[in-house]
Design an enzyme around this catalytic site. Sequence first.
Site, PDB file in Angstrom:
ATOM      1  CE  LYS A 103      -0.040  -1.958   4.332  1.00  0.00           C
ATOM      2  NZ  LYS A 103      -0.124  -3.351   4.478  1.00  0.00           N
TER       3      LYS A 103
ATOM      4  CB  VAL B  35      -7.132  -1.960   0.547  1.00  0.00           C
ATOM      5  CG1 VAL B  35      -8.243  -1.071   1.347  1.00  0.00           C
ATOM      6  CG2 VAL B  35      -6.436  -0.561  -0.243  1.00  0.00           C
TER       7      VAL B  35
ATOM      8  N   GLY C  15      -6.500  -6.548   3.711  1.00  0.00           N
ATOM      9  CA  GLY C  15      -5.943  -7.894   3.625  1.00  0.00           C
ATOM     10  C   GLY C  15      -7.080  -8.913   3.162  1.00  0.00           C
TER      11      GLY C  15
ATOM     12  CE  LYS D 189      -3.836  -1.108   4.985  1.00  0.00           C
ATOM     13  NZ  LYS D 189      -3.841  -1.558   6.207  1.00  0.00           N
TER      14      LYS D 189
ATOM     15  N   GLY E 257      -2.623 -10.269   8.705  1.00  0.00           N
ATOM     16  CA  GLY E 257      -2.215 -11.945   8.981  1.00  0.00           C
ATOM     17  C   GLY E 257      -1.728 -12.493   7.690  1.00  0.00           C
TER      18      GLY E 257
END
Lengths: 434, 434
Positions: free
Chosen positions: A106, A133, A135, A206, A305
């Site tokens: 990003k 943006v 995840g 983002k 994650g």
Amino acid sequence: MVDSIRVALLGAGTVGSQTARLIVEQADELERRVGARVELAGVAVLDPSQISDPWIDRALLTDQTLELTERDDVDIVVELIGGLEPARTFVLSALNHGASVVTANKALLAKHGPELYEAARKNGVDIYFEAAVGGAIPIVRPLRESMTGDRITRIMGIVNGTTNYILDEMTTKGLDFATVLKDAQAKGFAEADPTADIGGFDAAAKAAIMATLAFHRDVRMDDVHVEGIEHVTDSDIAAARAMNRVIKLLAVVEQDSENGAISAGVYPVMLPADHQLAKVSGSFNAVFVEGEASDDLMFYGRGAGGAPTASAVAGDIVTVARHRVAGTTGPDIPLYSQAPMADAADGESSYMLRLSVADNVGVLAKVSEIFANHGVSIRALQQLPDEDEQGNHELWITTHSVTDRVIRETAEDVAQAKDTSSVLSIMRVFEDAQ
Amino acid sequence: MVDSIRVALLGAGTVGSQTARLIVEQADELERRVGARVELAGVAVLDPSQISDPWIDRALLTDQTLELTERDDVDIVVELIGGLEPARTFVLSALNHGASVVTANKALLAKHGPELYEAARKNGVDIYFEAAVGGAIPIVRPLRESMTGDRITRIMGIVNGTTNYILDEMTTKGLDFATVLKDAQAKGFAEADPTADIGGFDAAAKAAIMATLAFHRDVRMDDVHVEGIEHVTDSDIAAARAMNRVIKLLAVVEQDSENGAISAGVYPVMLPADHQLAKVSGSFNAVFVEGEASDDLMFYGRGAGGAPTASAVAGDIVTVARHRVAGTTGPDIPLYSQAPMADAADGESSYMLRLSVADNVGVLAKVSEIFANHGVSIRALQQLPDEDEQGNHELWITTHSVTDRVIRETAEDVAQAKDTSSVLSIMRVFEDAQ
């Protein structure tokens, strides 16, 4: 007839490793979805000796990244290094050598996106970035494709999991910012240098990307008004709770329906406790999109994650691979809009101010007069019974809608009246129900 | 160089009219997004004299639909007629004459989708249908593209606004089904013939489409186990409320991680009142998607209505128009999976049973024995104090997880014991938090 699509992975951290796993473990499935075998052609890392993932063939490891991006037999370069340089050099190298690019970067896109989109277009290749943006949340593709027949009016979201986790912990456990940040760092939920997250810069990147896609205008990081959460205190959280509100760090981008001006900002906001975004907890992200015809849409899921982010990266790899097999590319990103950027100081909102006022007759009248002089209409006012050591009381004032400029000027005047009052905090309040 | 993309609209009802509006009012914007002018080439309706929308040029109206779908100068046919025939004939005519198709017709796709996808592939054209599931919500494109690098394990959603509105009204106003249905029909929220909605068939069509996209297998309407809401009583609603639950009509499709079997069902479910889907009210839709890597995602928005649905249709028109300009098509829908369909009777869930039992010593023992004989483990049991006219009491039993087959057999045995007990209702209970 394309037999195989060869993927070069730049970076094998948590996201890169999981991306490699999805490609390798699902090879048969992906082959049938794409119509050609999707294979790893190479994995570039700083130190190959550090990589021990069972699904990464050690023969594919290299520390010579540019050799990989320049190879003729690489169809897709997946950039998961992050940061501006050398990521930008690697991405440009890939695009200019005819490879399509998938990236989760990003910061890079918010700074250099339009040049990279143009380089992709010029070279007849794709650049896809769903993971940049939200995840795992599909938000880039909906903005880039699903909603292109509509007019997007506003996007508002929780797009940074670290700050959401910290605010959440402060709210639910009543702890102060420094304590929670330290704990989050210990648990790996916050970086050793947390500036990008807590300063709001990650969310701002983002916001810039979403504004660019939604409004078809070149919006960069520097166009985004940024306030982080580093000044949010446990007293602010307690005040929010007392008003049945929750503090969230929001990215907000919108286009004024009258003058077309685009605004993009990141700031902490007090939301009603029953607002849908108020309930987004921990590392989850959620993005509201409002369209003229679509009305409200919400997208929700894991904003970070390894595996969740890799899910979005792998989806982009499949999409781009299908394009390579078909000898085509996806839609480019048309940035035709010349709409002006709004001045952040002109942005309107309700605000809540926490003031400290002397406990004497007339102080309320004096403060009220300052607000009135600036044309700021007070919606609610509450004086707390407790005295601090100087004998001062907290005074909470919620305003009607007012510009950022005017509320700052008002607060300055309040601060000037030192004998009677000082400003503890100023925060936006969004009251519209969702 | 393509100068214009010509769109034929079949149907000018609420969605068709709004689609025409978005195309006409946004002509300049769409031209810059597509790279060519998007124009209406014709609008086919049953009776042109009935159409008075200011944005539909009367010269474009025709009642000769096949003449329109066969025209050489039509690039995209937008089918908004609904139902199986003649919609199927028109869509096939368009595909076979080289036009791409955009449709919102879930019934058609759930019955004949795979043949139509194949016809599109064979003719080298697109068939897009974002509006067929979830109205304005982008869910088809995420399933078809964003999540194709991941393994989807389950989709669970509220995908029918009419039944959601009815259950909502029953819940919040304490009214019975017939009263609420009549009111919904008067307000235009339910059709004169509400069977497709309240019988669960509309939701089942959407379940079939989602299962097909998620699991890459040909799943049709007939593969979906369907239970509607017509048997949900105000007593069920009251019982749910007493247990801090809410009744929702859910579409659930999943693939067993061990044997790969796919199940698809639509049925009323009791959800915990704090479940995210429990809070989706009125005509809104929401869809949860669980992926192996992505974890939970949720998509939320308006599931019906002219403008919201037209937003999704117009997004598809732009996507398909871009493909025509680039001389390409989007990805086809690969249906390579040979996974078996699970028998609905093997589906496992907790259940809540409402029984009417005689008020005599030993009845609880007798009922418990029937459950024990079938190996059904009881999680909670509650006998209401109130007696009905026959002196019977309501007995609420919540079971642990059990197959549909076993719970039906158990209920049959309970019903057999006529002297002591009868079955008022059986309903699934989902307890997993979201």
